[in-house]
Design an enzyme around this catalytic site. Structure first.
Site, mmCIF file in Angstrom:
data_model
loop_
_atom_site.group_PDB
_atom_site.id
_atom_site.type_symbol
_atom_site.label_atom_id
_atom_site.label_comp_id
_atom_site.label_asym_id
_atom_site.label_seq_id
_atom_site.Cartn_x
_atom_site.Cartn_y
_atom_site.Cartn_z
ATOM 1 N N ARG A 133 0.834 -1.202 0.000
ATOM 2 C CA ARG A 133 0.000 0.000 0.000
ATOM 3 C C ARG A 133 0.868 1.252 0.000
ATOM 4 N NH1 ARG A 133 -5.438 -0.174 1.003
ATOM 5 N NH2 ARG A 133 -6.266 -2.280 1.308
ATOM 6 N N LYS A 157 -8.446 -16.955 -0.597
ATOM 7 C CA LYS A 157 -8.895 -15.945 -1.556
ATOM 8 C C LYS A 157 -7.892 -15.891 -2.710
ATOM 9 C CE LYS A 157 -10.586 -12.063 -0.127
ATOM 10 N NZ LYS A 157 -10.712 -10.745 0.560
ATOM 11 N N THR A 206 -17.361 -10.100 -5.347
ATOM 12 C CA THR A 206 -16.985 -8.766 -5.825
ATOM 13 C C THR A 206 -17.963 -8.193 -6.852
ATOM 14 O OG1 THR A 206 -14.655 -9.423 -5.566
ATOM 15 C CG2 THR A 206 -15.098 -7.273 -6.533
#
Length: 476
Positions: free
Chosen positions: A70, A214, A272
């Protein structure tokens, strides 16, 4: 409205009142998801307690942040302008501002090649690397925009040696394990070791949670077979996946993962932006309806809602829409998926499961009743994707809740019975009381030895009234 496909609904601590949660469950939610990216450990614990107080049958899935890159948290947002370079470096303590941008991974610049695309904030902004000076990258924005602090950073097809579990995730896994949640969905799983690392932490803290991998990047796609050897199930997380791989490849990857999970009797979730416009609008687009329907035609175990239920304006309507789509599409599915299962531990149980679902096409029973200690037998039966409801009689509440994620299974908790006759009497009596069966109904029953589990060992086909008449009804 009855449906076979399960629904995962995301919630947040902003909306945790009893009426809201009860409304989602009534509308069709089977599993409630908590996203730790937007919670503290204390808030997670409070949310679990609240859910359990509202309904102790619904399953809880805790979503970790996983290993990720990030924009660093220090400094101020950086203005991106086409034609003006941005100098980027990996330093979690760096202060962004002006033409300087820092990300939280030390040594980031040394690993990114010239010509690479760096995608910021889920792909909203793209930077192209044109020069390198040590660990500092010179990048040019491909569009104008504002790069905010702590936003996600993706570099498609460039692998990074990140730890499987961050220190932050370790704390959330500890809390989730101590609270006895059913599932931990670990983000950005790249290989089997990522799954095993989470499993070890759950065991260390005495938890019962099963790990959902995931799949969000090319590494996860490449290693899906080894991941399936160790994960309880998989989530096709199409948001980051559509950034990490070319977006036009996502449908084919989704289809491939669904196929592998079903043939391995592993629960699979498609996630999603399934009904994304219902965050703001009471009705979905036709394309969204087709997207949900496509996942159900692919025979997924579950479909997931994110912002639609976490902070959207029409959460119950979104769940209701998904329930109606599932119920309609399931009417058109084949009544028996005849295929060879992979990763089978008990061949006799798998053979009974296949025979039961195959025979149900001709016998047309009202229900398939399964005696299951670990949930395995119920998952084997579900993997053949029949149309007949599967009622799983479980001896652990955690197993009953875990089966809330499996296609077509309606789990019930019961105390262990000492014989086949007692099990049959109790199971059909319970389902009669619940309104699931009538005396004239035909049922198929798969059961085991009622001792140390060796999997299912018998199949019985009978009318409910005959099962009850064989012995005086067991007093519960």
């Amino acid at each position: 409205m009855q449906k076979q496909t399960k629904i995962v609904g995301t919630i947040s601590n902003l909306r945790l009142d009893r009426d809201f949660l009860s409304g989602l469950i009534r509308a069709g939610v089977n599993v409630l998801r908590l996203n730790t990216a937007h919670q503290s450990p204390q808030e997670l614990a409070e949310a679990v307690d609240t859910i359990r107080a509202v309904d102790d049958r619904v399953a809880i899935l805790v979503d970790t942040k996983g290993p990720e890159i990030r924009v660093s948290s220090g400094g101020e947002p950086v203005e991106a302008t086409v034609g003006r370079p941005i100098h980027l470096k990996g330093d979690p303590e760096g202060l962004s501002g002006g033409d300087r941008l820092y990300v939280n991974l030390p040594g980031f610049g040394a690993r990114v090649p010239l010509g690479a695309s760096i995608l910021i904030d889920d792909g909203e902004l793209e930077l192209v690397v044109t020069a390198k000076d040590g660990e500092t990258l010179t990048c040019f924005p491909q569009s104008d925009g504002l790069i905010k602090l702590r936003k996600s950073v993706n570099i498609p097809s460039v692998p990074f040696d990140l730890p499987s579990v961050s220190e932050r995730d370790r704390e959330f896994i500890r809390v989730a394990s101590e609270k006895g949640v059913e599932f931990i969905a670990h983000s950005f799983v790249r290989c089997a070791e990522d799954v095993l690392a989470v499993r070890r932490l759950v065991e260390q803290h005495g938890g019962v949670a099963r790990v959902i991998a995931k799949i969000e990047n090319q590494e996860g796609v490449d290693h899906i077979d080894r991941i399936l050897d160790h994960a309880y199930g998989v989530m096709v997380a199409r948001g980051d996946l559509g950034i990490e791989i070319p977006e036009e490849r996502v449908p084919a990857v989704q289809r491939m993962i669904l196929q592998k999970c079903i043939e391995s009797s592993k629960p699979v979730i498609v996630a999603t932006q399934m009904l994304h416009t219902m965050i703001e609008n009471p009705r979905p687009t036709r394309a969204e309806i087709s997207d949900v329907a496509g996942a159900i035609y692919g025979e997924t175990d579950a479909v997931m809602l994110s912002g639609e239920t976490a902070y959207g304006k029409y959460p119950e309507e979104a769940v209701g829409t998904m329930t109606r789509i599932a119920s309609e599409v399931e009417r058109h599915l084949r009544p028996f998926r005849d295929h060879k299962l992979q990763r089978v531990d008990y061949v006799v149980t798998e053979t009974l499961a296949r025979s039961t679902v195959g025979a149900s096409v001709h016998i047309k029973p009202r229900a398939i009743i399964v005696d299951t200690l670990t949930g395995r037998t119920a998952r084997y039966v579900a993997a053949y994707r029949g149309r007949v409801p599967i009622f799983a009689m479980c001896y652990r509440r955690s197993v009953a809740r875990q089966l809330q994620l499996t296609y077509g299974v309606q789990p019930y908790f019961m105390e262990m019975r000492s014989s086949r006759e007692e099990f049959l009497q109790y199971a059909v009596s319970l389902l009669l009381d619940e309104g699931q069966l009538q005396h004239r109904d035909m049922v198929m029953v798969i059961g085991g030895s009622f001792g140390p589990s060796e999997g299912a060992t018998f199949l019985e086909i009978s009318q409910v009234s005959k099962i009850l008449s064989s012995r005086v009804r067991h007093e519960r």
